[in-house]
Write an enzyme that holds these catalytic residues in place. Structure first.
Site, PDB file in Angstrom:
ATOM      1  NE  ARG A  94     -44.890 -24.736 -19.562  1.00  0.00           N
ATOM      2  CZ  ARG A  94     -43.826 -23.949 -19.420  1.00  0.00           C
ATOM      3  NH1 ARG A  94     -43.830 -22.725 -19.894  1.00  0.00           N
ATOM      4  NH2 ARG A  94     -42.737 -24.385 -18.796  1.00  0.00           N
ATOM      5  CB  THR A 368     -41.257 -15.090 -19.116  1.00  0.00           C
ATOM      6  OG1 THR A 368     -40.511 -16.280 -19.115  1.00  0.00           O
ATOM      7  CG2 THR A 368     -42.727 -15.365 -19.247  1.00  0.00           C
ATOM      8  CG  ASN A 388     -37.289 -21.507 -20.303  1.00  0.00           C
ATOM      9  OD1 ASN A 388     -37.685 -20.991 -19.257  1.00  0.00           O
ATOM     10  ND2 ASN A 388     -36.453 -22.526 -20.304  1.00  0.00           N
ATOM     11  CB  SER A 439     -45.188 -23.135 -16.491  1.00  0.00           C
ATOM     12  OG  SER A 439     -45.035 -21.737 -16.554  1.00  0.00           O
ATOM     13  N   GLY A 460     -39.908 -14.175 -14.884  1.00  0.00           N
ATOM     14  CA  GLY A 460     -38.895 -14.325 -13.835  1.00  0.00           C
ATOM     15  C   GLY A 460     -38.668 -15.752 -13.401  1.00  0.00           C
TER      16      GLY A 460
HETATM   17  O1  DON Z   1     -42.674 -21.304 -17.603  1.00  0.00           O
HETATM   18  C1  DON Z   1     -41.778 -20.960 -16.840  1.00  0.00           C
HETATM   19  O2  DON Z   1     -41.861 -21.030 -15.637  1.00  0.00           O
HETATM   20  C2  DON Z   1     -40.500 -20.399 -17.424  1.00  0.00           C
HETATM   21  N1  DON Z   1     -40.301 -20.897 -18.752  1.00  0.00           N
HETATM   22  C3  DON Z   1     -40.555 -18.915 -17.373  1.00  0.00           C
HETATM   23  C4  DON Z   1     -39.271 -18.285 -17.804  1.00  0.00           C
HETATM   24  C5  DON Z   1     -39.107 -16.908 -17.346  1.00  0.00           C
HETATM   25  O3  DON Z   1     -39.952 -16.347 -16.702  1.00  0.00           O
HETATM   26  C6  DON Z   1     -37.837 -16.248 -17.664  1.00  0.00           C
HETATM   27  N2  DON Z   1     -37.909 -14.858 -17.336  1.00  0.00           N
HETATM   28  N3  DON Z   1     -37.217 -14.084 -16.907  1.00  0.00           N
END
Ligand code: DON
Length: 556
Positions: A94, A368, A388, A439, A460
């Protein structure tokens, strides 16, 4: 009328034992990803003798070319592995906050949040993808590094065909239109790429070729790093050559729990996902909620109440474990879980104002992407990685052709102020140099009788953990095959805002019953995009891409 027939069909089709939709089946190995060229790249590496970790690196690099909204070099993610011999590991690549990051860096002089954590050069954490994929492949893969990177080089250098979905996505990406390099490459300077066009990315090919030749070192300390840091400085960004040089991957112990005799192996902090999945499943396990059936108001009610309670905990207790002590065992302890379960009223929604994060002091101790891979040896890999937001910060680094993340928005920019996903946080997730933002990404592997059973994950945002959990519930509690489990309508609650999100494919009857219980319903399209693999009892593998998007499952 049409909608009710569709709903009726859906519910008839998923009666236990009946299969409505067929997954892709294969004997030995399977790759499920969000994009067909990337899936093919993974299968090719497996067929050439690579293992699931090699294929995971290949798919990760390929998605960086063919799925620019989320596939990335400029972002980061998590890789969960269960090896054929039973060992497990979690590779945390990350993004980390730059060295100059400060707690209030996204507040204006009056203390109000700016939009800088979302769009533009200041929104990015230090990317981890190149180092993460390399770390995993060097340590656990067996193919040649150059062969694993090769498919992505070819896709970038020679181009690939733009799909209907990609064309629409690129057209609609307003954040990219503000940045000349993004607009030039991904939007043809406003003329746009159409479905069927070829998208060629020479700058990105150059970066990938250097990674292929010199390893991730080029990205963090070589020519790519020099151009990157230079452009950051020119454009007011925070990431420096020193930040890149200092970026490290963390290999962590997986988080494990049990649900109805199955073992659930999942993501530890800095993900909030694994703890959430384990806590919510534990709350549900003794409620008997499943007797009401999949998609019933009663089953949704109980599940939503478990969700509401976990997200209150998440906001207070979860953050980067290198900076904050996350009370993992307390959040999962039977005493605490029993207390949460007992607080659920079977007939009435709890008001979120009446739900607070647990006081654990007195107790014992829009993008994501996810892909799932199983190889012929029985190694399982689940990777979720991200920029993100869709197309991240909107910024493409000139000369390098890759988009940058806006992962800094996953920090709590100010206590109590919601981020892009409406999640709130506090001290645990405050910004600090080198810290990783909290996250929700939750790559997960479920074992049955000690053997792999499910490999699953999704993008998501905050809805990741609830969607992963729902697929597990659909398979284990509602006896669906993996494709039906993935296709089934999804719902989500995250405590604040006090809304129960439901996909429009639920029956209006169900929605009404939930409203009568006091739930405030928001109908939303396309909650998440799961990529899952099931080990069938008869020895076959079943791969399920999510029909909500243009994914592909393939195997041999
Ligand atoms: O790490 C996370 O929780 C977010 N950055 C994830 C972002 C995400 O899943 C966007 N997707 N649709």
């Amino acid at each position: 009328m049409r909608r009710s027939i569709a709903c009726l069909l859906l519910f008839t089709l998923v009666l236990p034992g009946l299969e409505a939709a067929q997954p892709v089946r294969a004997r030995k190995a399977m790759v499920v990803s969000r994009e067909s060229n990337a899936t093919d790249a993974g299968v090719a590496v497996l067929k050439a003798g690579g293992n699931a970790i090699d294929a995971a690196a290949a798919v990760g690099f390929a998605l960086a070319v063919t799925h620019p909204s989320a596939g990335n070099l400029g972002g980061g993610g998590f890789m969960l592995v269960r090896f054929a011999d039973g060992r497990t590991t979690f590779i945390d690549f990350r993004e980390r906050a730059p060295l100059t990051a400060t707690r209030d860096m996204y507040l204006d002089k009056d203390g109000n949040p700016t939009r800088d954590s979302l769009t533009g050069w200041r929104a990015s954490g230090v990317p981890g993808t190149a180092r993460g994929l390399e770390y995993a492949q060097r340590k656990y893969g067996k193919a040649k590094w150059a062969d694993v990177v090769a498919p992505s080089v070819k896709l970038a250098r020679e181009g690939f065909t733009v799909t209907y979905g990609l064309a629409n996505g690129l057209k609609g990406a307003k954040n990219m239109a503000q940045f000349p390099e993004s607009k030039r490459i991904f939007q043809k300077n406003g003329a746009f790429h159409n479905a069927g066009d070829k998208l060629v990315q020479p700058e990105l090919a150059g970066v990938l070729e250097r990674i292929q030749k010199s390893g991730a070192r080029d990205f963090y300390e070589g020519e790519t790093a020099r151009i990157f840091a230079d452009q950051m400085a020119k454009n007011g960004g925070a990431i420096t050559a020193e930040d890149l040089k200092q970026y490290t991957v963390s290999e962590r112990k997986t988080l494990e729990g049990n649900f109805r005799g199955y073992k659930v192996i999942t993501a530890p902090p800095p993900s909030s996902g694994g703890i959430g999945i384990l806590q919510m499943l534990a709350v549900l396990e003794k409620t008997g909620y499943e007797k009401a059936g999949a998609g019933s108001a009663q089953a949704i009610h109980y599940t939503a109440e478990a969700m509401r309670r976990y997200y209150a905990d998440r906001a207070t207790h979860l953050g980067d474990p290198d900076f904050w002590t996350v009370p993992v065992s307390k959040l999962l302890s039977p005493n605490y879980v029993n207390k949460l379960r007992a607080s659920i009223n079977p007939d009435k929604a709890t008001n979120s104002d009446d739900v607070k994060a647990g006081d654990l002091r007195t107790m014992e101790s829009t993008e994501t992407t996810h892909y799932s891979i199983v190889d012929a040896e029985g190694n399982c890999v689940a990777v979720t990685y991200t920029l993100n937001g869709s197309y991240g910060s909107g910024v493409t680094v000139p000369g390098l052709g890759f988009l940058l993340n806006n992962e800094m928005d996953d920090f709590s920019v100010k206590p109590g102020v919601p981020n892009m996903f409406g999640a709130i946080g506090g001290e645990a997730n405050a910004i600090a140099p080198r810290k990783r933002p909290l996250s929700s990404m939750a790559p997960t592997i479920v074992l049955k009788d000690g053997k792999p059973f499910l490999v699953v994950g999704t993008p998501g945002g905050t809805r990741i953990l609830t969607s992963v959990m729902e697929v597990i519930q659909n398979v284990i509690d509602f006896k669906m095959n993996i494709q039906d489990a993935v296709n089934f309508p999804r719902f989500h609650h995250q405590w604040r805002p006090d809304k129960l999100q439901m996909e429009p494919t639920f029956s209006p009857d169900t929605v009404k019953l939930l409203e009568q219980r006091g739930h405030k319903i928001d109908i939303v399209r396309n909650i998440c995009e799961i990529a899952a693999i099931e080990f069938q009892d008869n020895g076959w593998l079943a791969g399920a891409a999510d029909p909500r998007v243009e994914g592909k499952a393939a195997g041999y």
